[in-house]
Design a protein around this motif. Sequence first.
Motif, mmCIF file in Angstrom:
data_model
loop_
_atom_site.group_PDB
_atom_site.id
_atom_site.type_symbol
_atom_site.label_atom_id
_atom_site.label_comp_id
_atom_site.label_asym_id
_atom_site.label_seq_id
_atom_site.Cartn_x
_atom_site.Cartn_y
_atom_site.Cartn_z
ATOM 1 N N PRO A 42 0.800 -1.235 0.000
ATOM 2 C CA PRO A 42 0.000 0.000 0.000
ATOM 3 C C PRO A 42 0.830 1.280 0.000
ATOM 4 O O PRO A 42 0.363 2.316 -0.470
ATOM 5 C CB PRO A 42 -0.826 -0.130 1.294
ATOM 6 N N ARG A 43 2.071 1.231 0.490
ATOM 7 C CA ARG A 43 2.911 2.429 0.558
ATOM 8 C C ARG A 43 3.679 2.666 -0.728
ATOM 9 O O ARG A 43 4.286 3.713 -0.903
ATOM 10 C CB ARG A 43 3.887 2.317 1.729
ATOM 11 N N PRO B 209 -6.781 0.629 -1.592
ATOM 12 C CA PRO B 209 -5.715 1.566 -1.213
ATOM 13 C C PRO B 209 -5.378 1.518 0.265
ATOM 14 O O PRO B 209 -4.223 1.777 0.648
ATOM 15 C CB PRO B 209 -6.293 2.921 -1.617
ATOM 16 N N SER B 210 -6.330 1.204 1.113
ATOM 17 C CA SER B 210 -6.062 1.148 2.551
ATOM 18 C C SER B 210 -5.338 -0.124 2.948
ATOM 19 O O SER B 210 -4.816 -0.232 4.056
ATOM 20 C CB SER B 210 -7.378 1.241 3.331
ATOM 21 N N GLY B 211 -5.329 -1.127 2.057
ATOM 22 C CA GLY B 211 -4.703 -2.396 2.370
ATOM 23 C C GLY B 211 -5.560 -3.286 3.248
ATOM 24 O O GLY B 211 -5.073 -4.301 3.761
ATOM 25 N N GLN B 212 -6.832 -2.969 3.410
ATOM 26 C CA GLN B 212 -7.697 -3.725 4.293
ATOM 27 C C GLN B 212 -8.755 -4.538 3.556
ATOM 28 O O GLN B 212 -9.633 -5.114 4.178
ATOM 29 C CB GLN B 212 -8.370 -2.783 5.294
ATOM 30 N N ALA B 213 -8.674 -4.588 2.239
ATOM 31 C CA ALA B 213 -9.602 -5.404 1.458
ATOM 32 C C ALA B 213 -8.925 -5.825 0.170
ATOM 33 O O ALA B 213 -8.057 -5.116 -0.353
ATOM 34 C CB ALA B 213 -10.886 -4.631 1.166
ATOM 35 N N VAL B 214 -9.315 -6.975 -0.324
ATOM 36 C CA VAL B 214 -8.783 -7.497 -1.578
ATOM 37 C C VAL B 214 -9.944 -8.036 -2.406
ATOM 38 O O VAL B 214 -10.789 -8.778 -1.895
ATOM 39 C CB VAL B 214 -7.745 -8.623 -1.343
ATOM 40 N N ALA B 215 -9.980 -7.643 -3.678
ATOM 41 C CA ALA B 215 -10.966 -8.185 -4.613
ATOM 42 C C ALA B 215 -10.282 -9.260 -5.452
ATOM 43 O O ALA B 215 -9.161 -9.056 -5.940
ATOM 44 C CB ALA B 215 -11.517 -7.084 -5.503
ATOM 45 N N ASP C 5 -8.970 6.385 -4.260
ATOM 46 C CA ASP C 5 -9.705 6.878 -3.095
ATOM 47 C C ASP C 5 -10.560 5.780 -2.459
ATOM 48 O O ASP C 5 -11.259 6.022 -1.465
ATOM 49 C CB ASP C 5 -10.571 8.092 -3.445
ATOM 50 N N GLY C 6 -10.518 4.566 -3.012
ATOM 51 C CA GLY C 6 -11.212 3.433 -2.428
ATOM 52 C C GLY C 6 -12.679 3.308 -2.763
ATOM 53 O O GLY C 6 -13.338 2.372 -2.310
ATOM 54 N N SER C 7 -13.217 4.210 -3.583
ATOM 55 C CA SER C 7 -14.665 4.236 -3.787
ATOM 56 C C SER C 7 -15.148 3.414 -4.970
ATOM 57 O O SER C 7 -16.356 3.202 -5.124
ATOM 58 C CB SER C 7 -15.127 5.689 -3.973
ATOM 59 N N LYS D 294 -7.516 8.653 5.963
ATOM 60 C CA LYS D 294 -7.043 7.284 6.126
ATOM 61 C C LYS D 294 -6.213 7.156 7.388
ATOM 62 O O LYS D 294 -5.371 8.012 7.680
ATOM 63 C CB LYS D 294 -6.200 6.883 4.903
ATOM 64 N N SER D 295 -6.467 6.100 8.152
ATOM 65 C CA SER D 295 -5.660 5.807 9.335
ATOM 66 C C SER D 295 -4.398 5.080 8.901
ATOM 67 O O SER D 295 -4.449 3.984 8.349
ATOM 68 C CB SER D 295 -6.446 4.944 10.332
#
Length: 583
Positions: free
Chosen positions: A162-163, A250-256, A297-299, A351-352
Amino acid sequence: MQLKHLKTIMQAEDGMAKIAAIAWAPNNVRLAVSTYDRIIHLFDEMGEKKDKFSTKPVDSKYGKKSYVIKGLAFSPDSTKIAVGQTDNIIFVYKIGEVWGEKKVICNKFPQQSAVTCLIWLSEGRIIFGQADGKVRSANHKSNKSQTLYATDSYVVSLASNPRGTGFLSGHEDGTIVRYYVVEDSSMEEQGRVTVHSAPPYALAWPMGHILAAGSDRRVVLYSREGRVVRQFDYSRDDTEKEFTVACCSPSGQAVAVGSFDRLRVFSWSPRKSSWEENQPKEIPNLYTITALSWKRDGSRVTCGALCGAVEMFESVLKRTLWKNKFEMTYVGPSQVLVKPLDPGSRGVILKSHYGYEIDDVRIMGRDNYLVARTSETILLGDLQRNLLSEVLWNSSGRNEKFYFDNPAVCLIFNAGELSLVVYGENDILGSVRTEFMNPHQISVRLNERRLNTAEDNKKLAYLLDLKTICIVDLVYGTTISQVTHDSKIDWLELNETGHKLLFRDKKMRLTLVDILRDQKSSILNFCTFVQWVPGSDVVVAQSRSNLCVWYNIDVPEQVTLFNIKGEIVDVVRADGKTEVHLF
């Protein structure tokens, strides 16, 4: 995480018309789609087609059908597109900043073997895999490429972290290799991580884990060390086919993950500390998904299929409105898209960085600032300048008070402690104990009107008690001076260099303190208004019907007086002149 179908960008054809690659631009306003006929189609963020251009073979004598596109990626500034081809070359096309600009090839990277996959890291390098097992890097600035490492197995996939500082490569023999191109504060061991049970055509590097899937119809989550953490086995499901492609949010917290007529999403639950599968998205007659890309932007998630269809989905956890002025779209547990409802306004991506779940977002400070919370941090943002900060914060009953009077720094009061957070920085600048929360009794100066020879200059003046001012150097965390007075102080302000201090007491006496010389002098009585003129050390004040101006504050006895009618309400400096506003 739920996927909601928004629109069909490109219609399917009657036969095979494989979508070779899809890429969202980092600035979120362009989408590129590579079709079977080697044409790159460009769409806006709403999926409306705006432009297209044809790619070229390495040598025109071989014909336009002599190659296949295997990779597509935008540059970090979104003005260039890299195209990896099987005729042993990578072309970089300059597409410009606005629609309709002429497309020109600005870089060529000829190779010794066919390019099989390609990504463009946010750090700036183009990373690509080859049929001979080599993983190479290309620099578009120097127009040179080099081998990062070589294997004996065909490279089937690449996935960035993600970075954007490192990547994974998946190989035909199941090997997964980790590599960093720049130093990273959270770097993990490089080299071979694990060996998957099938070629990992679907490969992703979500936060803290590695996801791999392929023809064995198993989705496996590996730890940093390569141990199996979670496995989703569909090998006994007759309706499931092989997994062909994956992309990370982008947040690294989900994968499709794409397969035949189906798009699966796996998401990380911070509260449960585990990976979970969401309801799969069934897409009848789509056939095999061949390309996937997640908007920065994750949307949005966009997928392309074997027969040429391109579908756009919205990826949303929930959506809320703030006072009918802002729309807040939770696109992941730790990522929120905050967008003003005014037409034409662009939002910010909150984003956190620690991956904590954001559970509360508020718009404050005349709708110019935002404050969000997680279980362990506070996130602050300047919406006008798109400056975001996240600082570690102990839970304290959420009784904090936030002040946004200073454009550079946010003041946070909590339980007798004042903390300063600079917008755009992820550390608390400084904290002091004080019981006085009036922003007129606090002054912060951060490198304003900084001299060329000056060091980092960050000063804070605040009240220890109603008759004592403390001046702190925030760079070193040391007390510079303490100023005592014989009457209660109701206003104070440092000059822009932090070398002088003005304060007024309850008896309406104005006092000047030269901090460097440790000198204190009373310069005005019956003071009802006072202000430093922006960009200078000139002081403007009012005493009864007199406008008092100190053009040289180093000589406070030299004051220029003007007779006025009314009350001064503001001093504005703009276009090279200073105006005093009266009421």
